[in-house]
Scaffold this active site. Structure first.
Site, PDB file in Angstrom:
ATOM      1  N   GLU A  47       0.128   3.578   1.747  1.00  0.00           N
ATOM      2  CA  GLU A  47       0.144   3.927   3.115  1.00  0.00           C
ATOM      3  C   GLU A  47       1.514   3.829   3.661  1.00  0.00           C
ATOM      4  O   GLU A  47       1.893   4.467   4.819  1.00  0.00           O
ATOM      5  CB  GLU A  47      -1.025   3.186   4.105  1.00  0.00           C
ATOM      6  CG  GLU A  47      -0.987   3.744   5.199  1.00  0.00           C
ATOM      7  CD  GLU A  47      -1.693   4.989   5.600  1.00  0.00           C
ATOM      8  OE1 GLU A  47      -2.210   5.784   4.870  1.00  0.00           O
ATOM      9  OE2 GLU A  47      -1.447   5.569   6.661  1.00  0.00           O
ATOM     10  N   TYR A  79      -1.605   0.401  10.629  1.00  0.00           N
ATOM     11  CA  TYR A  79      -1.961  -0.189   9.400  1.00  0.00           C
ATOM     12  C   TYR A  79      -0.821  -0.321   8.580  1.00  0.00           C
ATOM     13  O   TYR A  79      -0.186  -1.305   7.678  1.00  0.00           O
ATOM     14  CB  TYR A  79      -3.088   0.473   8.696  1.00  0.00           C
ATOM     15  CG  TYR A  79      -3.406  -0.070   7.234  1.00  0.00           C
ATOM     16  CD1 TYR A  79      -4.041  -1.286   7.034  1.00  0.00           C
ATOM     17  CD2 TYR A  79      -2.833   0.750   6.220  1.00  0.00           C
ATOM     18  CE1 TYR A  79      -4.204  -1.541   5.759  1.00  0.00           C
ATOM     19  CE2 TYR A  79      -3.241   0.334   4.878  1.00  0.00           C
ATOM     20  CZ  TYR A  79      -3.738  -0.793   4.456  1.00  0.00           C
ATOM     21  OH  TYR A  79      -3.821  -1.023   3.229  1.00  0.00           O
ATOM     22  N   SER A 119       0.707  -1.325  -0.023  1.00  0.00           N
ATOM     23  CA  SER A 119      -0.084  -0.050  -0.249  1.00  0.00           C
ATOM     24  C   SER A 119       1.000   1.266  -0.003  1.00  0.00           C
ATOM     25  O   SER A 119       1.937   1.395   0.693  1.00  0.00           O
ATOM     26  CB  SER A 119      -0.886   0.157   1.204  1.00  0.00           C
ATOM     27  OG  SER A 119      -1.251   1.314   1.489  1.00  0.00           O
TER      28      SER A 119
HETATM   29  P1  NAP Z   1     -11.697  -4.332   1.748  1.00  0.00           P
HETATM   30  O1  NAP Z   1     -12.705  -3.993   1.098  1.00  0.00           O
HETATM   31  O2  NAP Z   1     -11.570  -3.927   3.274  1.00  0.00           O
HETATM   32  O3  NAP Z   1     -11.597  -6.004   1.760  1.00  0.00           O
HETATM   33  C1  NAP Z   1     -10.914  -6.530   2.896  1.00  0.00           C
HETATM   34  C2  NAP Z   1     -11.031  -8.100   2.712  1.00  0.00           C
HETATM   35  O4  NAP Z   1     -10.066  -8.628   3.663  1.00  0.00           O
HETATM   36  C3  NAP Z   1     -12.510  -8.442   2.909  1.00  0.00           C
HETATM   37  O5  NAP Z   1     -12.751  -9.579   1.928  1.00  0.00           O
HETATM   38  C4  NAP Z   1     -12.318  -9.097   4.297  1.00  0.00           C
HETATM   39  O6  NAP Z   1     -13.059 -10.123   4.408  1.00  0.00           O
HETATM   40  C5  NAP Z   1     -10.972  -9.755   4.352  1.00  0.00           C
HETATM   41  N1  NAP Z   1     -10.514 -10.120   5.592  1.00  0.00           N
HETATM   42  C6  NAP Z   1     -10.145  -9.190   6.853  1.00  0.00           C
HETATM   43  N2  NAP Z   1      -9.611 -10.063   7.585  1.00  0.00           N
HETATM   44  C7  NAP Z   1      -9.659 -11.153   7.292  1.00  0.00           C
HETATM   45  C8  NAP Z   1      -8.930 -12.199   7.849  1.00  0.00           C
HETATM   46  N3  NAP Z   1      -8.606 -12.321   9.147  1.00  0.00           N
HETATM   47  N4  NAP Z   1      -8.723 -13.357   7.017  1.00  0.00           N
HETATM   48  C9  NAP Z   1      -9.388 -13.415   5.847  1.00  0.00           C
HETATM   49  N5  NAP Z   1     -10.064 -12.608   5.213  1.00  0.00           N
HETATM   50  C10 NAP Z   1      -9.791 -11.237   5.750  1.00  0.00           C
HETATM   51  O7  NAP Z   1     -10.181  -3.924   1.195  1.00  0.00           O
HETATM   52  P2  NAP Z   1     -10.033  -3.666  -0.422  1.00  0.00           P
HETATM   53  O8  NAP Z   1     -10.037  -1.995  -0.524  1.00  0.00           O
HETATM   54  O9  NAP Z   1     -10.492  -4.516  -1.404  1.00  0.00           O
HETATM   55  O10 NAP Z   1      -8.215  -3.891  -0.434  1.00  0.00           O
HETATM   56  C11 NAP Z   1      -7.734  -4.891  -0.729  1.00  0.00           C
HETATM   57  C12 NAP Z   1      -6.467  -5.004  -0.252  1.00  0.00           C
HETATM   58  O11 NAP Z   1      -5.618  -4.135  -0.779  1.00  0.00           O
HETATM   59  C13 NAP Z   1      -6.240  -4.918   1.427  1.00  0.00           C
HETATM   60  O12 NAP Z   1      -5.346  -5.749   1.828  1.00  0.00           O
HETATM   61  C14 NAP Z   1      -5.911  -3.279   1.366  1.00  0.00           C
HETATM   62  O13 NAP Z   1      -5.229  -3.303   2.551  1.00  0.00           O
HETATM   63  C15 NAP Z   1      -4.909  -3.342  -0.018  1.00  0.00           C
HETATM   64  N6  NAP Z   1      -5.074  -1.866  -0.259  1.00  0.00           N
HETATM   65  C16 NAP Z   1      -6.028  -1.242  -0.748  1.00  0.00           C
HETATM   66  C17 NAP Z   1      -6.149  -0.167  -1.416  1.00  0.00           C
HETATM   67  C18 NAP Z   1      -7.217   0.600  -1.574  1.00  0.00           C
HETATM   68  O14 NAP Z   1      -7.063   2.026  -1.814  1.00  0.00           O
HETATM   69  N7  NAP Z   1      -8.514   0.220  -1.832  1.00  0.00           N
HETATM   70  C19 NAP Z   1      -4.863   0.773  -1.540  1.00  0.00           C
HETATM   71  C20 NAP Z   1      -3.868  -0.184  -1.365  1.00  0.00           C
HETATM   72  C21 NAP Z   1      -3.822  -1.243  -0.764  1.00  0.00           C
HETATM   73  P3  NAP Z   1     -14.579  -9.712   5.105  1.00  0.00           P
HETATM   74  O15 NAP Z   1     -15.772  -9.272   4.125  1.00  0.00           O
HETATM   75  O16 NAP Z   1     -15.055 -10.782   6.055  1.00  0.00           O
HETATM   76  O17 NAP Z   1     -14.586  -8.451   5.977  1.00  0.00           O
HETATM   77  N1  GDD Z   2     -12.060   7.414   6.188  1.00  0.00           N
HETATM   78  C1  GDD Z   2     -12.141   8.643   6.403  1.00  0.00           C
HETATM   79  N2  GDD Z   2     -13.586   9.110   7.033  1.00  0.00           N
HETATM   80  N3  GDD Z   2     -11.275   9.592   6.045  1.00  0.00           N
HETATM   81  C2  GDD Z   2     -11.439  10.917   6.069  1.00  0.00           C
HETATM   82  C3  GDD Z   2     -12.463  11.615   6.728  1.00  0.00           C
HETATM   83  C4  GDD Z   2     -13.584  10.520   7.118  1.00  0.00           C
HETATM   84  O1  GDD Z   2     -14.587  11.139   7.772  1.00  0.00           O
HETATM   85  N4  GDD Z   2     -12.286  12.561   6.685  1.00  0.00           N
HETATM   86  C5  GDD Z   2     -11.178  13.025   6.018  1.00  0.00           C
HETATM   87  N5  GDD Z   2     -10.554  11.883   5.897  1.00  0.00           N
HETATM   88  C6  GDD Z   2      -9.187  11.680   5.296  1.00  0.00           C
HETATM   89  C7  GDD Z   2      -8.357  10.843   6.121  1.00  0.00           C
HETATM   90  O2  GDD Z   2      -7.803  11.266   7.099  1.00  0.00           O
HETATM   91  C8  GDD Z   2      -7.224  10.421   4.960  1.00  0.00           C
HETATM   92  O3  GDD Z   2      -6.419  11.400   4.862  1.00  0.00           O
HETATM   93  C9  GDD Z   2      -8.085  10.730   3.607  1.00  0.00           C
HETATM   94  O4  GDD Z   2      -9.473  11.202   4.057  1.00  0.00           O
HETATM   95  C10 GDD Z   2      -8.385   9.315   3.148  1.00  0.00           C
HETATM   96  O5  GDD Z   2      -9.014   8.496   4.237  1.00  0.00           O
HETATM   97  P1  GDD Z   2      -9.492   6.920   3.485  1.00  0.00           P
HETATM   98  O6  GDD Z   2     -10.655   7.018   2.591  1.00  0.00           O
HETATM   99  O7  GDD Z   2      -9.916   6.216   4.812  1.00  0.00           O
HETATM  100  O8  GDD Z   2      -8.195   6.258   2.956  1.00  0.00           O
HETATM  101  P2  GDD Z   2      -6.707   5.944   3.461  1.00  0.00           P
HETATM  102  O9  GDD Z   2      -5.976   6.676   2.379  1.00  0.00           O
HETATM  103  O10 GDD Z   2      -6.713   6.343   4.974  1.00  0.00           O
HETATM  104  O11 GDD Z   2      -6.538   4.480   3.162  1.00  0.00           O
HETATM  105  C11 GDD Z   2      -6.937   3.810   2.116  1.00  0.00           C
HETATM  106  O12 GDD Z   2      -5.946   3.874   1.110  1.00  0.00           O
HETATM  107  C12 GDD Z   2      -4.556   3.166   1.430  1.00  0.00           C
HETATM  108  C13 GDD Z   2      -3.818   3.475   0.435  1.00  0.00           C
HETATM  109  O13 GDD Z   2      -3.167   4.447   0.349  1.00  0.00           O
HETATM  110  C14 GDD Z   2      -7.196   2.413   2.476  1.00  0.00           C
HETATM  111  O14 GDD Z   2      -7.929   1.849   1.157  1.00  0.00           O
HETATM  112  C15 GDD Z   2      -6.145   1.530   2.745  1.00  0.00           C
HETATM  113  O15 GDD Z   2      -6.396   0.127   2.971  1.00  0.00           O
HETATM  114  C16 GDD Z   2      -4.917   1.717   1.750  1.00  0.00           C
HETATM  115  O16 GDD Z   2      -3.927   1.035   1.927  1.00  0.00           O
END
Ligand code: NAP
Ligand code: GDD
Length: 379
Positions: free
Chosen positions: A126, A176, A124
């Site tokens: 992050e 995280y 990520s």
């Molecule tokens: P998400 O919607 O939160 O999905 C997370 C998945 O992980 C869900 O299927 C959840 O299952 C499963 N899970 C959680 N805990 C588990 C456990 N203990 N054992 C098995 N499965 C478990 O996340 P996403 O946005 O699709 O992201 C996919 C991956 O990419 C994650 O690893 C996230 O950290 C990473 N990532 C995401 C982003 C982004 O912007 N979306 C960016 C960078 C990296 P349940 O349905 O049961 O909760």
């Molecule tokens: N969630 C959330 N809720 N974020 C908020 C809010 C709120 O009410 N208000 C402001 N924010 C700001 C957060 O402080 C952050 O700076 C930004 O919005 C994005 O927050 P999120 O959408 O929660 O995403 P993230 O960047 O913290 O994390 C996501 O992206 C990562 C990759 O950079 C997640 O998908 C992570 O799983 C992923 O790794």
């Protein structure tokens, strides 16, 4: 070809499963046993999937799944993926997002098919935390903000003086991010120590109509959908200023949108584009790590501007409340990824831009709100 997907019920898992089903893979999805239905994102393709029960914190069970299903590819998308929650539940986040990955790596290491399996780990942006690379040419540039760095997407030059790429050192800012970084290093270590074909996608934020509702983009578009429904049933003179927390309309009231830091900047793409990059990584002969991003950075404020513009609200300031509850103990202020390596080596480019992303999410949530008729609070 057979694939095991951990995290198939999540946003990315659902898009990846769709993609691999289309490509003719036999898809095995691992889901946790929970008391509610978590299959809604994959319901439309369920007949084409094999669902097995498993939790990545349970190493023995993970080994059994990998050994019995004999996959060619394994994707780990499972995580406690919410950064804010990781400050509240750091141990749980560590166990799933960090140590859980070790369980999968160990399962592959001791599998009889170790040399046939290709592994993808969801790293990520992050992990970069508060760090970024500053272009050496910054002083040559016209604007304060910008510098020519490369041509990451093929759409022309991107001009920013602060960015992250595969060479930017990591300084994570959250439990995280730290757990993800530990997992990232474990994959590299298992690659170098045991020859495991493990690749990490350093994915920047990617969203969609299927995004979890606690993430800021979806929280915004979901609120807009419900607000549009409510205001369509209102009189002409909605009062947005008298009450700090509610929007009023002749005895009816609707809670304002409560958010934290609006100045944080993210590089936002669409999840459907990003899962293609995951698959491409595993089609390479050599495992490697890649930044996957759009090459553009926008603030949360800009996402609000874009989203509200699609429902013709020019000034949203009286609809949003800044709530300290949604600030983080430490923030990642700036993310802008340069996906040059992914473009050159994988031939990958994002297709959906920031404006279309916001438009698709708002359109979806406006439609959904209309269908679900959410309950409306009355005074
Ligand atoms: P998400 O919607 O939160 O999905 C997370 C998945 O992980 C869900 O299927 C959840 O299952 C499963 N899970 C959680 N805990 C588990 C456990 N203990 N054992 C098995 N499965 C478990 O996340 P996403 O946005 O699709 O992201 C996919 C991956 O990419 C994650 O690893 C996230 O950290 C990473 N990532 C995401 C982003 C982004 O912007 N979306 C960016 C960078 C990296 P349940 O349905 O049961 O909760
Ligand atoms: N969630 C959330 N809720 N974020 C908020 C809010 C709120 O009410 N208000 C402001 N924010 C700001 C957060 O402080 C952050 O700076 C930004 O919005 C994005 O927050 P999120 O959408 O929660 O995403 P993230 O960047 O913290 O994390 C996501 O992206 C990562 C990759 O950079 C997640 O998908 C992570 O799983 C992923 O790794």
């Amino acid at each position: 070809m057979k694939v095991v997907i951990f995290g198939i019920t999540g946003q990315d898992g659902s898009y990846l499963a769709e993609l691999l089903v289309k490509k003719g893979y036999e898809v095995i999805g691992v889901t946790r046993r929970v008391s509610v239905n978590t299959l809604s994102r994959i319901e439309h393709i369920l007949p084409q999937l094999t669902i097995v029960e498993g939790d990545i914190t349970d190493g023995f069970n993970i080994s059994k799944i990998i050994e019995s299903h004999e996959p060619d590819e394994v994707y780990n998308l499972a995580a406690q993926s919410h950064v804010g929650t990781s400050f509240k539940q750091p141990s749980l986040t560590w166990d799933i997002t960090g140590a859980g990955v070790l369980n999968i790596l160990e399962a592959i290491r001791y599998s009889s098919r170790k040399d046939q399996i290709r592994f993808y780990q969801a790293s990520s942006s992050e992990m970069f935390g508060k760090n970024y690379t500053t272009s050496e040419n910054a002083s040559l540039m016209m604007s304060d903000d910008k510098v020519v760095v490369d041509d990451p997407t093929g759409k022309g030059f991107y001009e920013y003086k602060k960015y992250q790429d595969e060479n930017t050192p990591f300084i994570p800012q959250s439990p995280y991010g730290i757990a993800k970084l530990a997992a990232h290093h474990l994959v590299r270590n298992y690659r170098e120590s045991y020859g495991i074909h493990g690749s990490c996608g350093i994915l920047f934020n990617h969203e969609s109509e299927r995004r979890g509702e606690q993430f800021v983009t979806r929280k915004i578009t979901k609120w807009i959908g419900e607000f549009v429904l409510w205001s369509n049933q209102s009189s002409m003179d909605i009062d947005t200023t008298s009450d700090p927390d509610f929007i009023l309309d002749n005895g009816r009231k609707f809670p304002k949108l409560r958010l934290g830091n609006l100045d944080a900047r993210r590089d936002w793409g669409h999840a459907a584009d990003y899962v293609e990059a995951m698959w491409l990584m595993l089609q390479q002969d050599e495992p490697d790590d890649y930044v996957v991003a759009t090459g553009e950075t926008r603030s949360v404020r800009e996402f609000l501007d874009a989203s509200f513009s699609f429902v013709e609200v020019d000034d949203w300031s009286n609809l949003v409340v800044i709530d300290p509850e949604f600030y983080r103990a430490a923030e990642v202020e700036y993310l802008l990824g340069i996906p040059t390596k992914a473009k050159r080596k994988l031939g990958w480019s994002p297709r959906i831009d920031f404006k279309s992303l916001a438009e698709r999410m708002v359109a979806y949530d406006v439609k959904e709100a209309g269908l679900q008729r959410p309950s409306i609070q009355t005074v």
